[in-house]
Scaffold this motif. Structure first.
Motif, PDB file in Angstrom:
ATOM      1  N   MET A   1      17.590  30.169  19.478  1.00  0.00           N
ATOM      2  CA  MET A   1      18.939  29.654  19.525  1.00  0.00           C
ATOM      3  C   MET A   1      19.903  30.792  19.194  1.00  0.00           C
ATOM      4  O   MET A   1      19.634  31.623  18.362  1.00  0.00           O
ATOM      5  CB  MET A   1      19.101  28.509  18.521  1.00  0.00           C
ATOM      6  CG  MET A   1      20.443  27.869  18.604  1.00  0.00           C
ATOM      7  SD  MET A   1      20.801  26.417  17.563  1.00  0.00           S
ATOM      8  CE  MET A   1      19.276  25.831  16.958  1.00  0.00           C
ATOM      9  N   GLY A   2      21.030  30.799  19.857  1.00  0.00           N
ATOM     10  CA  GLY A   2      22.033  31.816  19.604  1.00  0.00           C
ATOM     11  C   GLY A   2      23.405  31.337  20.039  1.00  0.00           C
ATOM     12  O   GLY A   2      23.535  30.379  20.780  1.00  0.00           O
ATOM     13  N   VAL A   3      24.416  32.013  19.567  1.00  0.00           N
ATOM     14  CA  VAL A   3      25.786  31.692  19.939  1.00  0.00           C
ATOM     15  C   VAL A   3      26.144  32.477  21.192  1.00  0.00           C
ATOM     16  O   VAL A   3      25.952  33.689  21.256  1.00  0.00           O
ATOM     17  CB  VAL A   3      26.759  32.029  18.793  1.00  0.00           C
ATOM     18  CG1 VAL A   3      28.195  31.755  19.210  1.00  0.00           C
ATOM     19  CG2 VAL A   3      26.409  31.241  17.541  1.00  0.00           C
ATOM     20  N   LYS A   4      26.646  31.798  22.182  1.00  0.00           N
ATOM     21  CA  LYS A   4      27.080  32.408  23.438  1.00  0.00           C
ATOM     22  C   LYS A   4      28.531  32.026  23.678  1.00  0.00           C
ATOM     23  O   LYS A   4      29.075  31.161  23.003  1.00  0.00           O
ATOM     24  CB  LYS A   4      26.221  31.916  24.617  1.00  0.00           C
ATOM     25  CG  LYS A   4      24.744  32.214  24.476  1.00  0.00           C
ATOM     26  CD  LYS A   4      24.486  33.685  24.646  1.00  0.00           C
ATOM     27  CE  LYS A   4      22.989  33.948  24.568  1.00  0.00           C
ATOM     28  NZ  LYS A   4      22.671  35.336  24.652  1.00  0.00           N
ATOM     29  N   ASN A   5      29.149  32.671  24.659  1.00  0.00           N
ATOM     30  CA  ASN A   5      30.534  32.324  24.969  1.00  0.00           C
ATOM     31  C   ASN A   5      30.764  32.284  26.475  1.00  0.00           C
ATOM     32  O   ASN A   5      29.952  32.773  27.254  1.00  0.00           O
ATOM     33  CB  ASN A   5      31.502  33.290  24.289  1.00  0.00           C
ATOM     34  CG  ASN A   5      31.418  34.683  24.854  1.00  0.00           C
ATOM     35  OD1 ASN A   5      31.790  34.924  25.999  1.00  0.00           O
ATOM     36  ND2 ASN A   5      30.917  35.623  24.062  1.00  0.00           N
ATOM     37  N   LYS A   6      31.877  31.685  26.836  1.00  0.00           N
ATOM     38  CA  LYS A   6      32.263  31.531  28.241  1.00  0.00           C
ATOM     39  C   LYS A   6      33.459  32.419  28.585  1.00  0.00           C
ATOM     40  O   LYS A   6      34.190  32.146  29.530  1.00  0.00           O
ATOM     41  CB  LYS A   6      32.632  30.070  28.515  1.00  0.00           C
ATOM     42  CG  LYS A   6      31.517  29.093  28.279  1.00  0.00           C
ATOM     43  CD  LYS A   6      32.012  27.675  28.476  1.00  0.00           C
ATOM     44  CE  LYS A   6      30.895  26.689  28.151  1.00  0.00           C
ATOM     45  NZ  LYS A   6      31.358  25.309  28.238  1.00  0.00           N
ATOM     46  N   LEU A   7      33.659  33.487  27.832  1.00  0.00           N
ATOM     47  CA  LEU A   7      34.846  34.309  28.022  1.00  0.00           C
ATOM     48  C   LEU A   7      34.940  34.928  29.410  1.00  0.00           C
ATOM     49  O   LEU A   7      36.017  34.924  30.014  1.00  0.00           O
ATOM     50  CB  LEU A   7      34.912  35.406  26.954  1.00  0.00           C
ATOM     51  CG  LEU A   7      35.321  34.916  25.566  1.00  0.00           C
ATOM     52  CD1 LEU A   7      35.106  36.004  24.538  1.00  0.00           C
ATOM     53  CD2 LEU A   7      36.763  34.447  25.578  1.00  0.00           C
ATOM     54  N   LYS A   8      33.849  35.453  29.914  1.00  0.00           N
ATOM     55  CA  LYS A   8      33.910  36.074  31.237  1.00  0.00           C
ATOM     56  C   LYS A   8      34.270  35.041  32.298  1.00  0.00           C
ATOM     57  O   LYS A   8      35.112  35.286  33.169  1.00  0.00           O
ATOM     58  CB  LYS A   8      32.588  36.750  31.587  1.00  0.00           C
ATOM     59  CG  LYS A   8      32.650  37.509  32.893  1.00  0.00           C
ATOM     60  CD  LYS A   8      31.402  38.307  33.145  1.00  0.00           C
ATOM     61  CE  LYS A   8      31.541  39.104  34.435  1.00  0.00           C
ATOM     62  NZ  LYS A   8      30.381  39.945  34.683  1.00  0.00           N
ATOM     63  N   GLU A   9      33.654  33.876  32.221  1.00  0.00           N
ATOM     64  CA  GLU A   9      33.942  32.797  33.161  1.00  0.00           C
ATOM     65  C   GLU A   9      35.414  32.392  33.087  1.00  0.00           C
ATOM     66  O   GLU A   9      36.085  32.241  34.109  1.00  0.00           O
ATOM     67  CB  GLU A   9      33.046  31.597  32.839  1.00  0.00           C
ATOM     68  CG  GLU A   9      33.298  30.376  33.671  1.00  0.00           C
ATOM     69  CD  GLU A   9      32.434  29.194  33.239  1.00  0.00           C
ATOM     70  OE1 GLU A   9      32.899  28.060  33.395  1.00  0.00           O
ATOM     71  OE2 GLU A   9      31.319  29.413  32.725  1.00  0.00           O
ATOM     72  N   ILE A  10      35.937  32.237  31.881  1.00  0.00           N
ATOM     73  CA  ILE A  10      37.339  31.875  31.689  1.00  0.00           C
ATOM     74  C   ILE A  10      38.248  32.974  32.239  1.00  0.00           C
ATOM     75  O   ILE A  10      39.219  32.700  32.950  1.00  0.00           O
ATOM     76  CB  ILE A  10      37.629  31.610  30.196  1.00  0.00           C
ATOM     77  CG1 ILE A  10      36.902  30.339  29.734  1.00  0.00           C
ATOM     78  CG2 ILE A  10      39.130  31.513  29.935  1.00  0.00           C
ATOM     79  CD1 ILE A  10      36.859  30.151  28.234  1.00  0.00           C
ATOM     80  N   ARG A  11      37.925  34.215  31.909  1.00  0.00           N
ATOM     81  CA  ARG A  11      38.734  35.352  32.361  1.00  0.00           C
ATOM     82  C   ARG A  11      38.781  35.444  33.880  1.00  0.00           C
ATOM     83  O   ARG A  11      39.846  35.620  34.477  1.00  0.00           O
ATOM     84  CB  ARG A  11      38.171  36.655  31.771  1.00  0.00           C
ATOM     85  CG  ARG A  11      38.868  37.907  32.248  1.00  0.00           C
ATOM     86  CD  ARG A  11      38.360  39.143  31.520  1.00  0.00           C
ATOM     87  NE  ARG A  11      36.967  39.443  31.695  1.00  0.00           N
ATOM     88  CZ  ARG A  11      36.444  40.079  32.750  1.00  0.00           C
ATOM     89  NH1 ARG A  11      37.210  40.472  33.734  1.00  0.00           N
ATOM     90  NH2 ARG A  11      35.146  40.331  32.797  1.00  0.00           N
ATOM     91  N   MET A  12      37.634  35.283  34.521  1.00  0.00           N
ATOM     92  CA  MET A  12      37.544  35.443  35.972  1.00  0.00           C
ATOM     93  C   MET A  12      38.113  34.243  36.732  1.00  0.00           C
ATOM     94  O   MET A  12      38.832  34.416  37.711  1.00  0.00           O
ATOM     95  CB  MET A  12      36.097  35.666  36.393  1.00  0.00           C
ATOM     96  CG  MET A  12      35.439  36.893  35.771  1.00  0.00           C
ATOM     97  SD  MET A  12      36.139  38.431  36.350  1.00  0.00           S
ATOM     98  CE  MET A  12      35.384  38.540  37.943  1.00  0.00           C
ATOM     99  N   LYS A  13      37.809  33.027  36.289  1.00  0.00           N
ATOM    100  CA  LYS A  13      38.226  31.830  37.024  1.00  0.00           C
ATOM    101  C   LYS A  13      39.653  31.403  36.711  1.00  0.00           C
ATOM    102  O   LYS A  13      40.414  31.081  37.615  1.00  0.00           O
ATOM    103  CB  LYS A  13      37.286  30.666  36.731  1.00  0.00           C
ATOM    104  CG  LYS A  13      35.925  30.809  37.370  1.00  0.00           C
ATOM    105  CD  LYS A  13      35.072  29.601  37.106  1.00  0.00           C
ATOM    106  CE  LYS A  13      33.717  29.738  37.776  1.00  0.00           C
ATOM    107  NZ  LYS A  13      32.886  28.556  37.525  1.00  0.00           N
ATOM    108  N   ASP A  14      39.993  31.364  35.445  1.00  0.00           N
ATOM    109  CA  ASP A  14      41.287  30.818  35.045  1.00  0.00           C
ATOM    110  C   ASP A  14      42.413  31.848  35.065  1.00  0.00           C
ATOM    111  O   ASP A  14      43.566  31.495  35.283  1.00  0.00           O
ATOM    112  CB  ASP A  14      41.206  30.193  33.650  1.00  0.00           C
ATOM    113  CG  ASP A  14      40.265  29.005  33.593  1.00  0.00           C
ATOM    114  OD1 ASP A  14      39.842  28.525  34.662  1.00  0.00           O
ATOM    115  OD2 ASP A  14      39.945  28.559  32.480  1.00  0.00           O
ATOM    116  N   TYR A  15      42.075  33.111  34.802  1.00  0.00           N
ATOM    117  CA  TYR A  15      43.117  34.127  34.680  1.00  0.00           C
ATOM    118  C   TYR A  15      43.054  35.201  35.764  1.00  0.00           C
ATOM    119  O   TYR A  15      44.022  35.924  35.964  1.00  0.00           O
ATOM    120  CB  TYR A  15      43.064  34.788  33.297  1.00  0.00           C
ATOM    121  CG  TYR A  15      43.452  33.806  32.210  1.00  0.00           C
ATOM    122  CD1 TYR A  15      44.773  33.698  31.807  1.00  0.00           C
ATOM    123  CD2 TYR A  15      42.508  32.979  31.606  1.00  0.00           C
ATOM    124  CE1 TYR A  15      45.148  32.801  30.825  1.00  0.00           C
ATOM    125  CE2 TYR A  15      42.872  32.073  30.628  1.00  0.00           C
ATOM    126  CZ  TYR A  15      44.188  31.986  30.240  1.00  0.00           C
ATOM    127  OH  TYR A  15      44.556  31.084  29.276  1.00  0.00           O
TER     128      TYR A  15
END
Length: 67
Positions: A1-15
């Motif tokens: 188990m580990g902590v992951k993030n969706k930053l790249k997805e948010i950066r690419m899709k939303d911004y």
């Protein structure tokens, strides 16, 4: 188990920004952001809260536990 993030997805899709533009918007260094986005480091709580606030999202919408 580990902590992951969706930053790249948010950066690419939303911004639709490259990392440098996104970092400028978030007011965070590109080296720190790059490490957080690629899950090499999780970032300190101040950075996490600052990023979530700048993106107008809850922390849980960006970071999640991976099984």
């Amino acid at each position: 188990m580990g902590v992951k993030n969706k930053l790249k997805e948010i950066r690419m899709k939303d911004y639709m920004m490259n990392q440098k533009e996104f970092c400028n918007m978030l007011k965070i260094s590109q080296s720190t952001y790059s490490s957080i986005e690629s899950n090499k480091i999780q970032g300190n709580i101040e950075n996490i809260l600052s990023i979530a606030r700048a993106l107008n999202r809850k922390v849980e919408e960006i970071w999640y536990l991976e099984d």
